[in-house]
Design an enzyme around this catalytic site. Structure first.
Site, PDB file in Angstrom:
ATOM      1  N   CYS A   6       0.844  -1.201   0.000  1.00  0.00           N
ATOM      2  CA  CYS A   6       0.000   0.000   0.000  1.00  0.00           C
ATOM      3  C   CYS A   6       0.876   1.247   0.000  1.00  0.00           C
ATOM      4  O   CYS A   6       1.197   1.805   1.052  1.00  0.00           O
ATOM      5  CB  CYS A   6      -0.950  -0.005   1.201  1.00  0.00           C
ATOM      6  SG  CYS A   6      -2.165   1.324   1.133  1.00  0.00           S
ATOM      7  N   THR A   9     -26.806   2.328   9.754  1.00  0.00           N
ATOM      8  CA  THR A   9     -27.797   2.071   8.703  1.00  0.00           C
ATOM      9  C   THR A   9     -28.575   3.346   8.403  1.00  0.00           C
ATOM     10  O   THR A   9     -28.735   4.205   9.262  1.00  0.00           O
ATOM     11  CB  THR A   9     -28.789   0.957   9.102  1.00  0.00           C
ATOM     12  OG1 THR A   9     -29.684   0.719   8.001  1.00  0.00           O
ATOM     13  CG2 THR A   9     -29.603   1.314  10.325  1.00  0.00           C
ATOM     14  N   TYR A  10     -28.999   3.444   7.150  1.00  0.00           N
ATOM     15  CA  TYR A  10     -29.868   4.557   6.737  1.00  0.00           C
ATOM     16  C   TYR A  10     -31.220   3.994   6.290  1.00  0.00           C
ATOM     17  O   TYR A  10     -32.036   4.702   5.717  1.00  0.00           O
ATOM     18  CB  TYR A  10     -29.195   5.340   5.600  1.00  0.00           C
ATOM     19  CG  TYR A  10     -27.799   5.797   5.965  1.00  0.00           C
ATOM     20  CD1 TYR A  10     -27.591   6.983   6.673  1.00  0.00           C
ATOM     21  CD2 TYR A  10     -26.679   5.035   5.650  1.00  0.00           C
ATOM     22  CE1 TYR A  10     -26.319   7.399   7.028  1.00  0.00           C
ATOM     23  CE2 TYR A  10     -25.399   5.436   5.999  1.00  0.00           C
ATOM     24  CZ  TYR A  10     -25.230   6.618   6.689  1.00  0.00           C
ATOM     25  OH  TYR A  10     -23.959   7.019   7.045  1.00  0.00           O
ATOM     26  N   ASN A  11     -31.402   2.677   6.525  1.00  0.00           N
ATOM     27  CA  ASN A  11     -32.642   1.986   6.143  1.00  0.00           C
ATOM     28  C   ASN A  11     -32.971   2.134   4.658  1.00  0.00           C
ATOM     29  O   ASN A  11     -34.120   2.238   4.272  1.00  0.00           O
ATOM     30  CB  ASN A  11     -33.820   2.470   7.003  1.00  0.00           C
ATOM     31  CG  ASN A  11     -33.601   2.134   8.467  1.00  0.00           C
ATOM     32  OD1 ASN A  11     -33.311   0.992   8.810  1.00  0.00           O
ATOM     33  ND2 ASN A  11     -33.695   3.134   9.316  1.00  0.00           N
ATOM     34  N   THR A  12     -31.915   2.166   3.851  1.00  0.00           N
ATOM     35  CA  THR A  12     -32.127   2.206   2.395  1.00  0.00           C
ATOM     36  C   THR A  12     -31.258   1.148   1.733  1.00  0.00           C
ATOM     37  O   THR A  12     -30.193   0.811   2.231  1.00  0.00           O
ATOM     38  CB  THR A  12     -31.747   3.582   1.795  1.00  0.00           C
ATOM     39  OG1 THR A  12     -30.360   3.826   2.052  1.00  0.00           O
ATOM     40  CG2 THR A  12     -32.576   4.705   2.382  1.00  0.00           C
ATOM     41  N   THR A  40     -31.825  -3.380   7.210  1.00  0.00           N
ATOM     42  CA  THR A  40     -30.611  -3.913   6.571  1.00  0.00           C
ATOM     43  C   THR A  40     -29.757  -4.739   7.527  1.00  0.00           C
ATOM     44  O   THR A  40     -28.630  -5.092   7.196  1.00  0.00           O
ATOM     45  CB  THR A  40     -29.749  -2.754   6.023  1.00  0.00           C
ATOM     46  OG1 THR A  40     -29.357  -1.911   7.128  1.00  0.00           O
ATOM     47  CG2 THR A  40     -30.495  -1.941   4.993  1.00  0.00           C
ATOM     48  N   GLU A  56     -23.102   3.416  -0.338  1.00  0.00           N
ATOM     49  CA  GLU A  56     -23.406   2.056   0.126  1.00  0.00           C
ATOM     50  C   GLU A  56     -22.214   1.129  -0.096  1.00  0.00           C
ATOM     51  O   GLU A  56     -21.922   0.246   0.713  1.00  0.00           O
ATOM     52  CB  GLU A  56     -24.658   1.526  -0.580  1.00  0.00           C
ATOM     53  CG  GLU A  56     -25.919   2.255  -0.132  1.00  0.00           C
ATOM     54  CD  GLU A  56     -27.155   1.876  -0.928  1.00  0.00           C
ATOM     55  OE1 GLU A  56     -28.194   1.597  -0.303  1.00  0.00           O
ATOM     56  OE2 GLU A  56     -27.104   1.856  -2.175  1.00  0.00           O
TER      57      GLU A  56
END
Length: 422
Positions: free
Chosen positions: A85, A332-335, A344, A393
């Site tokens: 790296c 989480t953003y529940n999408t 999720t 995401e």
């Protein structure tokens, strides 16, 4: 090369100054510390996580601790070099010199003090095959002598090694670019209007590709629904199903891009920090072979074993690591793609545990590459998984991989320390 901190993510998708207020506060803190690097810019897609990550890294590198500052940065260099790296190696070579490190050490591992060179074996194992770390490795480092480590120093070193191995996975997984490619001054931050548009894909979404990507999303939603309704138990899987999964996994492992691990173009500033560069990740035992000394998840857990040991030996960091693991696991953003109001939790757990029955092939190839051979990650692998999902995401997946990988390797190291102490 396209502007921005990542070769995978369009600049318009990276949060800019003046957007999210919590992120804005974080950035002010970064600027006061001197710079906003590319890792922070991409992690800024998830401000809550970035805050937790930054506090942990700041404590590891800049606050009181058993190791002097220059040795902390040198250990970061050693860890990052295992995965080639150059981004992290270059960053910490600069930091090493800034805190008064001896420039001669940067000529290579052979120029460093023997005490640091003695970390090479455990660095190699934690990077590629952490299940092979035993109490003998701990004993060898702690045995009395001129170059011996104290237990407190060693624990800090183990946290630094696992932190930078997993951060290398994030750097490669998100296509983070070296800072010097940015021509925007020292802050590395380019204010621009925040884009609320949906993510621009690097390849056309038209035609059958778009249809396939839509089907992937719908299939994923369906599998999650089934899992949540039935709470499928792994114990209920038959031997035949396990054998089928094993063969499938073996086939999919072959799809990880191959590359010569001794790439002749490997920069000399990385090669000089590597001993035994051929040593790399090796898959867990195939059927018919002797099993490696791994442990089941319940035998040595962070909650029951690792956290309490860290709290005794390195209390402040134990607390921050626990917070960081919790933040990313519960984030989480529940999408999901274009769906809102989605639970999720099953998906996050599946990524954390690499549950075979849920993850589709392109995601598994991506996870395997980023977690085990991060230096082989390509833009194509990044683009091919979850083609209808937002870049944020995909970065979330990388954060889960970073923390799951770090926790797993750290647990193997802490188990060895526990065996040494008892």
């Amino acid at each position: 090369m396209a502007p921005g901190p990542s070769t995978f993510i369009p600049l318009g998708e990276i949060p800019q100054e003046g957007g999210d207020s919590s992120l804005h506060q974080l950035l002010k803190a970064f600027v006061s510390a001197g710079r906003v690097d590319h890792v922070a810019m991409v992690m800024g897609l998830h401000p809550q996580y970035l805050s937790s990550f930054w506090k942990t890294q700041y404590l590891l590198l800049r606050m009181d601790g058993p190791l002097p500052y220059h040795k902390r940065h040198y250990i970061a260099i050693m860890a990052a070099a295992r995965h080639r790296c150059s981004y992290l190696v270059g960053l910490h070579m600069g930091e090493f010199l800034q805190v008064g490190g001896n420039p001669a050490w940067l000529q290579g591992l052979h120029c460093a003090p023997q005490k640091l060179r003695n970390l090479n074996e455990i660095n190699k194992l934690l990077a590629h095959r952490p299940w092979l770390v035993t109490k003998k490795h701990i004993e060898a480092l702690l045995k009395p002598g001129e170059d011996s480590w104290s237990l407190a120093e060693l624990v800090q070193a183990l946290v630094l090694l696992t932190h930078y191995h997993s951060l290398a996975s994030f750097v490669f997984g998100c296509g983070i670019k070296p800072e010097e490619e940015q021509d925007v001054g020292n802050s590395c931050w380019t204010p621009s209007p925040h884009s609320d548009s949906s993510p621009a894909s690097d390849d056309s979404m038209g035609g059958s590709g778009g249809t396939d990507a839509m089907q992937e999303v719908e299939m994923l939603m369906e599998r999650m629904k089934l899992l949540q309704e039935n709470q499928l138990e792994e114990e209920g899987v038959t031997q035949e199903e396990m054998a089928t999964r094993f063969e499938l996994e073996k086939t999919e492992s072959l799809l990880v891009p191959s590359s010569d691990i001794l790439d002749p173009s490997l920069q000399s500033n990385i090669r000089c920090f590597l001993e035994d560069p051929e040593f790399g990740y090796k898959d867990f035992t195939r059927r018919g072979e002797q099993a490696p000394p791994t442990f089941r998840a319940q035998d040595y857990t962070w909650e029951d074993h690792g956290y309490s040991l860290m709290n005794r030996l390195y209390p402040d960091v134990g607390q921050l690591l626990d917070e960081k693991f919790q933040v990313v696991y519960n984030l989480t953003y529940n999408t999901i793609a274009m769906h809102c109001g989605v639970d999720t939790s099953m998906l996050r757990r599946a990524i954390w545990n690499y549950v075979h029955c849920l993850l589709e092939r392109n995601l598994k190839i991506y996870i395997k590459t980023v977690a085990c051979y991060p230096e082989k990650t390509t833009k194509q692998i990044y683009t091919q998984f979850w083609r209808h999902f937002k870049h944020s995401e995909k970065v979330h997946v990388n954060l889960l991989l970073l923390e799951a990988r770090m926790q797993a390797a750290l647990l193997y190291a802490l188990r060895a320390v526990t065996c040494y102490m008892t």
